[in-house]
Every structure is written in structure tokens, then in C-alpha cells.
Scaffold this motif. Structure first.
Motif, mmCIF file in Angstrom:
data_model
loop_
_atom_site.group_PDB
_atom_site.id
_atom_site.type_symbol
_atom_site.label_atom_id
_atom_site.label_comp_id
_atom_site.label_asym_id
_atom_site.label_seq_id
_atom_site.Cartn_x
_atom_site.Cartn_y
_atom_site.Cartn_z
ATOM 1 N N UNK A 1 7.361 2.821 -8.652
ATOM 2 C CA UNK A 1 5.953 3.227 -8.562
ATOM 3 C C UNK A 1 5.751 4.337 -7.542
ATOM 4 N N UNK A 2 4.791 5.208 -7.831
ATOM 5 C CA UNK A 2 4.407 6.293 -6.930
ATOM 6 C C UNK A 2 2.904 6.198 -6.677
ATOM 7 N N UNK A 3 2.489 5.256 -5.863
ATOM 8 C CA UNK A 3 1.060 4.930 -5.755
ATOM 9 C C UNK A 3 0.187 6.039 -5.204
ATOM 10 N N UNK A 4 0.718 6.938 -4.390
ATOM 11 C CA UNK A 4 -0.131 7.963 -3.776
ATOM 12 C C UNK A 4 0.054 9.345 -4.389
ATOM 13 N N UNK A 5 0.904 9.477 -5.394
ATOM 14 C CA UNK A 5 1.260 10.801 -5.886
ATOM 15 C C UNK A 5 0.058 11.565 -6.429
ATOM 16 N N UNK A 6 -0.737 10.931 -7.310
ATOM 17 C CA UNK A 6 -1.871 11.634 -7.888
ATOM 18 C C UNK A 6 -2.900 12.006 -6.832
ATOM 19 N N UNK A 7 -3.209 11.063 -5.959
ATOM 20 C CA UNK A 7 -4.202 11.347 -4.913
ATOM 21 C C UNK A 7 -3.730 12.467 -3.999
#
Length: 527
Positions: free
Chosen positions: A423-429
Motif C-alpha cells: 500500500x501507498x497511503x500518502x502517494x495521491x495526497x
């Protein structure tokens, strides 16, 4: 398969209209039809919009359209599809948006999200999960699909505004929940295409990591507390049946909760995991019921489930309280009407395996702890919440559920086992800058405009929504009686609609009218 259309001529069945755009002066109550089953149309899309090297691979995206009142240069409402199939029996989601299209001399187009339902970029025979999904099942690709559809519609209607004096159809992105996030992203990332966004129940702060993992279920607990202490009744039932202290064996749980045999293989012989997974079913069942808790009162499935739990627990039957939840609501995956609680029979059993999404190594606890759904759609959303759309939702000591903290480590293990991804939880933000501090700066400076957020305050997702205006043109409406995008209801308005929802719809219509009057080449014709 139905005949497909090339992107430049993909809007068959939508006849041209006389040249005019009709905008009614004041937004008032409107007469709406019910949600509309419709014949699908098809758009030829690129499998991968972002390949540096040109790729001829294409696929057919299913979408629906409504254009009964379209005038040349009219408003296009692009309603995003989300994490589920949209069959013709459902068709167009929102009567309110169809009414706005009538009001603004516009039309509605509603694409089905890629990889859901009949919209399969790799074909139905593609192996799932596959490494190709890493770059193809993303919000970025879904947004690019929407842009291609908008451009196709504008070209077909002769309103792409690319030539001086040529009409331009302004575009409003619309969505609720995850599609609400997509509608906001469309305005944020493609402001030259989308003139405004209407984002209902869009939990952006969950996806930017700014909301407590306990906020969702704590809010659901607070709503349940209004129903004769339903929160306390359910917690007591769970403590007496599924807690470690209760000490129930696998055999006792199977018998007392009427669980179907065989249990899913991964929980067999592991009573701790069995308890945890049953607890998860109870969690996401109430999550689903709470999203449909509108208008609040004794006519909703949420209230009916609470009433059943209260009665069983009051009689001292904690297992009966849980059986009611499992057999009458969880088995239906959150049926929308209170009448569903009468359908369970004394000899029924609860099939845990039927709760699983498709694919290898599937588990009831998945990427989204408010529930991913079942079958291939459930697998797709599990994948999305294992990659870019990470939305932590756990249960605290204060909640009506047994405490269960969420962790990135748990998610990493799950996603590696399910899909071989991290998972890449902060990538879009981080890439797009939709954390609250950045959005406030963008709104204040005028870099971000024409966005409407709405939040039903009885909905757990509202804990991650924008509840305050960021500027005069990035505004929020909070509905005290609203649940999950209740303003974007699938049903026509009726006597049960609450004043806050009706007022919000009027405000949305007024704002869109004001904003779209400023759009380039927009012609206003007074009736």
C-alpha cells in the motif's frame, strides 16, 4: 456483445437539439423522476492512458446517458461510477442530477468505473489478480476515462469550444463516496475540462491520512446510541459471545450463531481468528446500514437492526442478538429496507464464505474495514484499498464494537498475501496536494474554485469530509439528518425528505447556476 463506438462518435441514441441553453433563474424545489433504468452505450477507451509509447490496446466502457432537455451548449453532468457494477436495471443513479440537467438544458453521462461490471479493460477472461492491474486499476486511469468521455460527448454535440465563436458545453463532475472523491479529483486535476465539482460524502481526509482511524466507527456508535441505547446492547452482546474473555469454542460459536458448514478454510481450527472475522462482519454490517439511515427514524434498516439487538439483549439472549444481525442483515449485505429482518428462518445458517471477495487468499477482513463487498467487485475494491485508496477505519474502546486497532503493518501483510502489492497511503495526497492545509491555500488563492462538498452528519464517512467552507467558491454543506450522500439519493424526493436535504439541493442548484454563468462561451437565454 453490443456494437461499440469510436471515441469521436460514441454518443449514439442521443439526438441533437436546437441551439440554446436554458438556465432557470432561481433554484427552487423540482419535480424529479425515480432512478432510471437505461440502455447502455459504449465508448472505446485506451487500456492505458499514460503509456509513453503509443499502445493500440482498447476496450469498451459501459455508460448511460440522459438528454431529454439538452440544448446546444448545455451543461454536461458527468456522474462517476464507483466500486460496483452498474447494470441496465440500475441505469442512471440520481434523479436530482437528471432534474438539474433539465433545468440547465443539459445532459447526464454516467460511466461505469473500469474493471467493474461490464467495463473490463483486460477482458473478462483476464486472470485476477494480475500485475497489470497495478497501473490500470487506479483513480488516475478512471479520471482519464472520464476526460475521454467528456471530450467525445462535446465533439458529438459540437460544443467543445475549440474554435472561436463555437459553443462550449461546461462540465460538472458529480459523485458520492469514492466517486465523490473522483469528482473532486476531476476538478483538481483537470480544471480545463471540468468547470465545477459536486462531491457528496467524499471522505478525502481519510485518504490524506488526516482522520483518526477510530473516527468512523465512533460516529456510527454515536448514531446507534440514539436508538434506545443500541450501542450498549450490541457491545454487551459482543462481549458475551465473541470476546476472548467469553471463552467460547469454535463448536459453540458454530452452533449458537448458526454458522454454515464448512467454515472458510482459513478460520478453521483458529477460534481467535474466527471471533475476529465474525466481529468484522458485525462492524461492516452496521457500517452499511448506517450509510442508508435516511431519513432517520423507525423506517430504516439501521433502526430495525438496533431494535432487534435491543430486544434480544434485554431478554438475556446475547447470541440471539448476534444471530439477528448475521442472519437478517449481514447475509443480505445491508439490505436497504427494515422489512428484511423478517426474512431469516429458524433453520437458516449464516454462510461466512459468502462474505468473501473473489480471488486467492481472500479474507473477510480486507483492505477496507468498512467492507469491500463480495465477488469480483469486492476483489477490485480490496485491491484499490491495498494500493492508493487506503482508508483506515478501526474500532476503539469507546465504540459499540469490540476494540480492534488498525495498523499499516496489518495492511501490508494482507495486501502482500492477496495481491503481492504494497500500500501507498500518502502517494495521491502527496502528488496532488489534497491535504487540508494545501487545499485551504489553493482555495484562498483562487487556484481551486467551484467545488461543492456535502456531508450527511449521520454517516461515518463525514468524519473525513470537508465540513467548512474553504472559500466563497469551495463550499461545504452539512446535513444533520443526512446519511451517506442522502442529497444524491437514488430515490425521488418525497414527503420523508428532511428540510436540510431539500435546502442543500436548492443551494447546489443556485451555486451551479451562478458558477456556470461565468463559463466561457456560455449563452444564457431568458425564457
Amino acid at each position: 456483445a453490443r456494437a461499440s463506438h469510436a471515441a469521436r462518435a460514441s454518443v449514439s441514441g442521443m439526438p441533437r437539439r436546437p441551439a440554446a441553453l436554458l438556465l432557470l433563474a432561481a433554484a427552487c424545489a423540482v419535480s424529479l423522476a425515480t432512478a432510471t433504468p437505461a440502455e447502455p452505450q459504449w465508448l472505446t477507451q485506451q487500456v492505458d492512458h499514460f503509456r509513453v509509447k503509443p499502445d493500440a490496446s482498447t476496450w469498451q466502457q459501459r455508460y448511460y446517458a440522459y438528454d431529454d432537455s439538452f440544448k446546444s451548449g448545455g451543461v454536461i453532468f458527468l456522474v462517476f461510477g464507483g466500486e460496483g457494477a452498474v447494470p441496465p436495471s440500475i441505469g442512471l443513479f440520481y434523479p436530482f442530477i437528471s432534474a438539474l440537467a433539465d433545468r440547465f438544458g443539459g445532459l447526464v453521462v454516467q460511466p461505469e468505473h473500469r474493471f467493474y461490471g461490464a467495463s473490463q479493460p483486460l477482458g473478462k477472461a483476464a486472470t485476477w489478480p494480475g500485475t497489470a492491474h497495478l497501473s490500470l486499476l487506479t483513480p488516475q486511469q478512471a479520471l482519464a476515462d472520464a476526460v475521454a468521455l467528456v471530450r467525445a460527448v462535446q465533439a458529438e454535440r459540437g460544443c467543445d469550444g475549440t474554435i472561436d465563436g463555437k459553443a462550449r458545453c461546461p462540465v460538472v463532475a458529480v459523485g458520492g463516496s469514492y466517486p465523490g472523491c473522483l469528482s473532486f479529483f476531476a476538478r483538481l486535476r483537470y480544471p480545463a475540462v471540468f468547470d465545477a465539482a459536486y462531491a457528496a460524502s467524499a471522505p478525502l481526509k481519510f485518504f490524506s491520512g488526516e482522520t483518526s482511524q477510530y473516527a468512523y466507527y465512533d460516529l456510527v456508535t454515536g448514531v446507534a446510541a440514539r436508538f434506545q441505547g443500541c450501542d450498549k446492547s450490541l457491545r454487551a452482546a459482543l462481549e458475551a459471545t465473541l470476546s476472548e474473555a467469553a471463552g467460547k469454542s469454535e463448536a459453540e460459536l458454530v452452533k449458537s450463531l448458526q454458522l454454515c458448514a464448512p467454515l472458510p478454510a482459513y478460520v478453521q481450527g483458529n477460534v481467535d481468528l474466527l471471533r475476529e472475522e465474525l466481529g468484522m462482519v458485525v462492524m461492516y454490517t452496521f457500517a452499511t446500514l448506517s450509510m442508508g439511515n435516511y431519513p432517520p427514524g423507525d423506517s430504516t434498516a439501521f433502526e430495525s437492526a438496533c431494535d432487534a439487538v435491543n430486544k434480544q439483549q434485554a431478554s438475556g439472549d446475547s447470541f440471539g442478538a448476534l444471530r439477528a444481525v448475521l442472519l437478517s442483515w449481514a447475509a443480505k449485505r445491508g439490505a436497504a429496507t427494515a422489512a428484511m429482518d423478517a426474512s431469516a428462518t429458524a433453520d437458516a445458517c449464516f454462510n461466512m464464505s459468502a462474505q468473501l471477495p473473489a480471488g486467492a487468499n481472500s479474507t473477510i477482513s480486507s483492505g477496507d474495514w468498512t467492507g469491500v463487498g463480495t465477488g469480483s467487485d469486492g476483489a477490485n475494491w480490496d485491491f484499490q484499498t491495498c494500493t492508493l485508496m487506503v482508508d483506515p477505519a478501526a474500532t476503539s474502546e469507546r465504540s459499540m464494537f469490540l476494540p480492534r486497532p488498525w495498523s499499516t503493518e496489518w495492511l501490508r501483510r494482507h495486501c502482500a498475501s492477496r495481491f503481492g502489492v504494497a500500500p501507498q497511503p500518502s502517494l495521491l495526497a502527496d502528488m496532488w496536494g489534497f491535504d487540508s492545509r494545501t487545499l485551504q491555500r489553493m482555495a484562498t488563492s483562487g487556484q481551486l474554485t467551484n467545488v461543492i462538498f456535502t456531508n450527511g452528519l449521520l454517516d461515518g464517512w463525514s468524519a473525513g469530509g470537508y465540513q467548512a467552507n474553504l472559500s466563497d467558491t469551495v463550499v461545504a454543506f452539512n446535513l444533520p439528518n443526512g446519511a451517506h450522500h442522502s442529497d444524491l439519493s437514488h430515490k425521488a424526493p418525497g414527503s420523508g425528505d428532511t428540510p436540510d436535504v431539500l435546502a442543500t439541493r436548492r443551494s447546489v442548484a443556485t451555486l451551479l447556476q451562478d458558477w456556470l454563468l461565468l463559463a466561457e462561451h456560455l449563452v444564457v437565454i431568458q425564457k
